[in-house]
Design a protein around this motif. Structure first.
Motif, mmCIF file in Angstrom:
data_model
loop_
_atom_site.group_PDB
_atom_site.id
_atom_site.type_symbol
_atom_site.label_atom_id
_atom_site.label_comp_id
_atom_site.label_asym_id
_atom_site.label_seq_id
_atom_site.Cartn_x
_atom_site.Cartn_y
_atom_site.Cartn_z
ATOM 1 N N ASN A 85 0.839 -1.199 0.000
ATOM 2 C CA ASN A 85 0.000 0.000 0.000
ATOM 3 C C ASN A 85 0.865 1.236 0.000
ATOM 4 O OD1 ASN A 85 0.184 1.218 2.861
ATOM 5 N ND2 ASN A 85 -0.096 -0.966 3.237
ATOM 6 N N PRO A 92 -3.981 4.427 4.003
ATOM 7 C CA PRO A 92 -3.333 3.471 3.109
ATOM 8 C C PRO A 92 -4.211 3.188 1.878
ATOM 9 C CG PRO A 92 -4.317 2.315 4.952
ATOM 10 C CD PRO A 92 -4.518 3.791 5.196
ATOM 11 N N TYR A 94 -4.340 0.474 -1.121
ATOM 12 C CA TYR A 94 -3.801 -0.818 -1.521
ATOM 13 C C TYR A 94 -3.929 -1.015 -3.029
ATOM 14 C CZ TYR A 94 -3.880 -1.961 3.436
ATOM 15 O OH TYR A 94 -3.658 -1.966 4.772
ATOM 16 N N THR A 95 -3.162 -1.969 -3.541
ATOM 17 C CA THR A 95 -3.246 -2.282 -4.965
ATOM 18 C C THR A 95 -4.598 -2.907 -5.308
ATOM 19 O OG1 THR A 95 -2.145 -4.406 -4.560
ATOM 20 C CG2 THR A 95 -0.770 -2.558 -5.272
ATOM 21 N N GLY A 99 -6.295 -4.665 0.318
ATOM 22 C CA GLY A 99 -5.232 -5.656 0.289
ATOM 23 C C GLY A 99 -5.712 -7.093 0.301
#
Length: 111
Positions: A85, A92, A94-95, A99
């Motif tokens: 992240n 955060p 995340y991709t 996550g």
């Protein structure tokens, strides 16, 4: 308890079997089925994954994958873990959602 869900009717007549080319898409732009071409990076060669219905090509009937699964599979092939992240505005990002993306190993030829 009373059900307050609103029933939404189709705005156009939707045939059960699409026989005329003018009906393809049905103003929904294939919302539940699409194609993606992937190659390189460990992607399995010469492989067709999944299937859409013969009667309704808009509907995925075999091996559906959601976008976050495609993303995490690509990130996995690139060596990027699902919990990676970046902090933006002290949050955060995340991709994949939080996550929790799942790698579809069958696209990579792995089980």
């Amino acid at each position: 308890m009373v059900n307050t869900r609103k029933v939404v009717q189709d705005q156009v007549e939707v045939p059960d079997i699409i026989e005329d080319m003018k009906n393809y898409g049905m103003h929904r732009h294939f919302t539940d089925g699409c194609s993606i071409l992937m190659f390189g990076g460990g992607i399995k060669r010469g492989h067709v994954f999944g299937k859409t219905a013969d009667e309704r090509p808009c509907k995925t009937i075999e091996n559906p994958i959601k976008i976050d699964g495609i993303h995490q599979t690509i990130y996995h092939a690139l060596g990027i873990p699902p919990d990676k992240n970046y902090e933006i505005e002290k949050r955060p990002f995340y991709t994949t959602p939080d996550g929790h993306g799942k790698v579809e190993y069958r696209l990579l030829g792995k089980t």
